[in-house]
Design an enzyme around this catalytic site. Structure first.
Site, PDB file in Angstrom:
ATOM      1  N   ASP A 170      15.943  27.318 -36.691  1.00  0.00           N
ATOM      2  CA  ASP A 170      16.402  28.713 -36.692  1.00  0.00           C
ATOM      3  C   ASP A 170      16.678  29.295 -38.080  1.00  0.00           C
ATOM      4  O   ASP A 170      16.960  30.493 -38.214  1.00  0.00           O
ATOM      5  CB  ASP A 170      17.655  28.863 -35.806  1.00  0.00           C
ATOM      6  CG  ASP A 170      18.786  27.909 -36.208  1.00  0.00           C
ATOM      7  OD1 ASP A 170      18.924  27.587 -37.402  1.00  0.00           O
ATOM      8  OD2 ASP A 170      19.533  27.485 -35.297  1.00  0.00           O
ATOM      9  N   HIS A 216      12.388  19.492 -38.516  1.00  0.00           N
ATOM     10  CA  HIS A 216      11.448  19.952 -37.488  1.00  0.00           C
ATOM     11  C   HIS A 216      10.840  21.299 -37.828  1.00  0.00           C
ATOM     12  O   HIS A 216      10.361  22.005 -36.944  1.00  0.00           O
ATOM     13  CB  HIS A 216      12.143  20.007 -36.122  1.00  0.00           C
ATOM     14  CG  HIS A 216      12.487  18.660 -35.575  1.00  0.00           C
ATOM     15  ND1 HIS A 216      13.448  18.449 -34.614  1.00  0.00           N
ATOM     16  CD2 HIS A 216      11.990  17.432 -35.878  1.00  0.00           C
ATOM     17  CE1 HIS A 216      13.534  17.147 -34.344  1.00  0.00           C
ATOM     18  NE2 HIS A 216      12.663  16.520 -35.104  1.00  0.00           N
ATOM     19  N   THR A 239      24.508  17.374 -32.417  1.00  0.00           N
ATOM     20  CA  THR A 239      23.235  16.804 -31.943  1.00  0.00           C
ATOM     21  C   THR A 239      23.487  15.712 -30.922  1.00  0.00           C
ATOM     22  O   THR A 239      24.429  14.926 -31.063  1.00  0.00           O
ATOM     23  CB  THR A 239      22.374  16.260 -33.100  1.00  0.00           C
ATOM     24  OG1 THR A 239      21.233  15.582 -32.549  1.00  0.00           O
ATOM     25  CG2 THR A 239      23.125  15.302 -34.008  1.00  0.00           C
ATOM     26  N   SER A 240      22.616  15.671 -29.894  1.00  0.00           N
ATOM     27  CA  SER A 240      22.719  14.624 -28.879  1.00  0.00           C
ATOM     28  C   SER A 240      22.157  13.303 -29.413  1.00  0.00           C
ATOM     29  O   SER A 240      22.308  12.268 -28.771  1.00  0.00           O
ATOM     30  CB  SER A 240      21.974  15.033 -27.609  1.00  0.00           C
ATOM     31  OG  SER A 240      20.608  15.256 -27.900  1.00  0.00           O
ATOM     32  N   ASN A 290      31.018  16.893 -32.320  1.00  0.00           N
ATOM     33  CA  ASN A 290      30.160  17.247 -31.186  1.00  0.00           C
ATOM     34  C   ASN A 290      30.997  17.580 -29.953  1.00  0.00           C
ATOM     35  O   ASN A 290      32.110  17.062 -29.803  1.00  0.00           O
ATOM     36  CB  ASN A 290      29.221  16.075 -30.859  1.00  0.00           C
ATOM     37  CG  ASN A 290      27.902  16.544 -30.257  1.00  0.00           C
ATOM     38  OD1 ASN A 290      27.126  17.214 -30.932  1.00  0.00           O
ATOM     39  ND2 ASN A 290      27.654  16.237 -28.995  1.00  0.00           N
TER      40      ASN A 290
HETATM   41  P1  NAD Z   1      20.399  18.825 -28.039  1.00  0.00           P
HETATM   42  O1  NAD Z   1      20.250  20.073 -27.233  1.00  0.00           O
HETATM   43  O2  NAD Z   1      19.685  17.606 -27.563  1.00  0.00           O
HETATM   44  O3  NAD Z   1      21.958  18.441 -28.166  1.00  0.00           O
HETATM   45  C1  NAD Z   1      22.912  19.375 -28.604  1.00  0.00           C
HETATM   46  C2  NAD Z   1      24.257  18.678 -28.641  1.00  0.00           C
HETATM   47  O4  NAD Z   1      25.212  19.575 -29.218  1.00  0.00           O
HETATM   48  C3  NAD Z   1      24.780  18.316 -27.251  1.00  0.00           C
HETATM   49  O5  NAD Z   1      25.371  17.018 -27.298  1.00  0.00           O
HETATM   50  C4  NAD Z   1      25.834  19.401 -26.968  1.00  0.00           C
HETATM   51  O6  NAD Z   1      26.866  18.960 -26.130  1.00  0.00           O
HETATM   52  C5  NAD Z   1      26.340  19.676 -28.361  1.00  0.00           C
HETATM   53  N1  NAD Z   1      26.883  21.024 -28.576  1.00  0.00           N
HETATM   54  C6  NAD Z   1      26.481  22.196 -28.022  1.00  0.00           C
HETATM   55  N2  NAD Z   1      27.169  23.217 -28.546  1.00  0.00           N
HETATM   56  C7  NAD Z   1      28.047  22.689 -29.444  1.00  0.00           C
HETATM   57  C8  NAD Z   1      29.036  23.227 -30.302  1.00  0.00           C
HETATM   58  N3  NAD Z   1      29.281  24.543 -30.377  1.00  0.00           N
HETATM   59  N4  NAD Z   1      29.731  22.374 -31.104  1.00  0.00           N
HETATM   60  C9  NAD Z   1      29.509  21.032 -31.053  1.00  0.00           C
HETATM   61  N5  NAD Z   1      28.582  20.464 -30.257  1.00  0.00           N
HETATM   62  C10 NAD Z   1      27.863  21.288 -29.465  1.00  0.00           C
HETATM   63  O7  NAD Z   1      20.004  19.203 -29.531  1.00  0.00           O
HETATM   64  P2  NAD Z   1      19.363  18.309 -30.669  1.00  0.00           P
HETATM   65  O8  NAD Z   1      20.004  16.969 -30.678  1.00  0.00           O
HETATM   66  O9  NAD Z   1      19.358  19.120 -31.903  1.00  0.00           O
HETATM   67  O10 NAD Z   1      17.858  18.098 -30.196  1.00  0.00           O
HETATM   68  C11 NAD Z   1      17.103  19.213 -29.737  1.00  0.00           C
HETATM   69  C12 NAD Z   1      15.803  19.452 -30.455  1.00  0.00           C
HETATM   70  O11 NAD Z   1      15.356  20.773 -30.134  1.00  0.00           O
HETATM   71  C13 NAD Z   1      15.941  19.422 -31.927  1.00  0.00           C
HETATM   72  O12 NAD Z   1      14.992  18.554 -32.403  1.00  0.00           O
HETATM   73  C14 NAD Z   1      15.656  20.849 -32.426  1.00  0.00           C
HETATM   74  O13 NAD Z   1      14.527  20.868 -33.266  1.00  0.00           O
HETATM   75  C15 NAD Z   1      15.279  21.645 -31.216  1.00  0.00           C
HETATM   76  N6  NAD Z   1      16.155  22.829 -30.979  1.00  0.00           N
HETATM   77  C16 NAD Z   1      16.503  23.626 -32.025  1.00  0.00           C
HETATM   78  C17 NAD Z   1      17.327  24.708 -31.818  1.00  0.00           C
HETATM   79  C18 NAD Z   1      17.693  25.576 -33.003  1.00  0.00           C
HETATM   80  O14 NAD Z   1      16.937  25.639 -33.973  1.00  0.00           O
HETATM   81  N7  NAD Z   1      18.850  26.243 -32.972  1.00  0.00           N
HETATM   82  C19 NAD Z   1      17.818  24.974 -30.529  1.00  0.00           C
HETATM   83  C20 NAD Z   1      17.426  24.134 -29.460  1.00  0.00           C
HETATM   84  C21 NAD Z   1      16.606  23.057 -29.712  1.00  0.00           C
END
Ligand code: NAD
Length: 265
Positions: A112, A127, A203-204, A229
């Site tokens: 983003d 990514h 991140t998960s 997280n």
């Molecule tokens: P994920 O969706 O797998 O995990 C997100 C984690 O963050 C979860 O454990 C969730 O409980 C936690 N979370 C959500 N909101 C939160 C907050 N306000 N504070 C703290 N924790 C919070 O995301 P990931 O591990 O980044 O993997 C997803 C993949 O998808 C990434 O590789 C990424 O490239 C892509 N992605 C990017 C975006 C973006 O650019 N904003 C959005 C969605 C997915």
């Protein structure tokens, strides 16, 4: 919770090479959904996850068809209109940590662009970025508006070609199954091997190879790994992280920065 925030601040102040690893959770407070949180895109629509896994193969088999399909779809994708999104207090806290000389780089999975928009200087987009395009042959990156894609469509000149090597141009965002661009992959690995503190935010930690970076760092004893997280992750359960501060990055990161400043006074 408060004692963990103080502990994180002390650990940051005592570190000599801290890096942040960030994921989609960092940006949910900016109105961008994550994938696997309770309100995540894939939690709500598992079929969208299946489609996402086919994207890279579709592009490699038929880049022209892929571009035509992209242009036929609404401009806002799965994550909404990213151009209009603004950084939140969590992003700005990481900028402050960089300006204080504590945070040496941000390695992000997010596409983003909000870390750069907030003002972090040393950002590595593992990514890729929604705002950029990349040559699949030589790896050169371009701003999205460097190519008039609509015009190329009308002139039947798709896919766009790299002005340097004539390679095929795709969006910079890395698809599932696509190799991580070698420049960011190498720099991220070097940072994981060099850091003495890793601050992992939102991140998960299940998407590889990014999720291997904390595990690589953990192999050295002299590293502190902190998670911020909303929920525990595999890093928490397997004790790759030393401790989890459970909550929202937009709430916790600014509180850590406040503590850092108090210690530094
Ligand atoms: P994920 O969706 O797998 O995990 C997100 C984690 O963050 C979860 O454990 C969730 O409980 C936690 N979370 C959500 N909101 C939160 C907050 N306000 N504070 C703290 N924790 C919070 O995301 P990931 O591990 O980044 O993997 C997803 C993949 O998808 C990434 O590789 C990424 O490239 C892509 N992605 C990017 C975006 C973006 O650019 N904003 C959005 C969605 C997915």
């Amino acid at each position: 919770m408060e004692h963990l925030i103080e502990r994180a601040a002390r650990d940051l102040v005592n570190s000599s090479h801290a890096v942040a690893l960030t994921g989609a959770g960092m940006s949910t407070e900016s109105g961008i959904p994550d994938f696997r949180g309770p309100q995540g895109v894939w939690t709500k629509d598992p079929e969208a996850e299946r489609r996402a896994y086919q994207g890279y193969q579709r592009f490699m088999e038929d880049p022209k068809g892929w571009w035509e399909e992209v242009l036929s779809m609404p401009r806002t994708g799965l994550l909404g209109d990213l151009e209009t999104r603004m950084p939140n207090s969590g992003h700005y806290a990481l900028v402050e940590l960089e300006e204080l000389g504590i945070l040496k780089s941000v390695l992000t999975q997010n596409v983003d662009g909000l870390h750069e928009k907030a003002g972090n200087k040393n950002v590595f987009e593992y990514h890729g970025s929604f705002a950029k395009l990349r040559c699949v042959s030589c790896g050169l990156r371009f701003r999205r508006d460097a190519f008039d894609i609509e015009k190329l469509l009308q002139e039947k000149q798709l896919p766009p070609r790299c002005p340097e090597c004539r390679g095929v141009i795709k969006s910079d965002g890395v698809f599932f199954g696509e190799p991580i661009p070698s420049d960011v992959a190498q720099h991220s690995l070097e940072e994981a091997l060099k850091c003495d503190l890793m601050l992992i935010c939102g991140t998960s930690a299940v998407v590889y190879p990014f999720a291997s970076l904390p595990r690589v760092a953990r192999q050295r004893r002299a590293v502190t790994i902190i998670e911020v997280n909303a929920e525990p992750t595999p890093l928490t359960h397997e004790k790759t992280s030393d401790y989890l501060i459970q909550g929202k990055t937009g709430d916790i990161l600014p509180r850590i920065v406040e503590e850092v400043k108090k210690i530094r006074e």
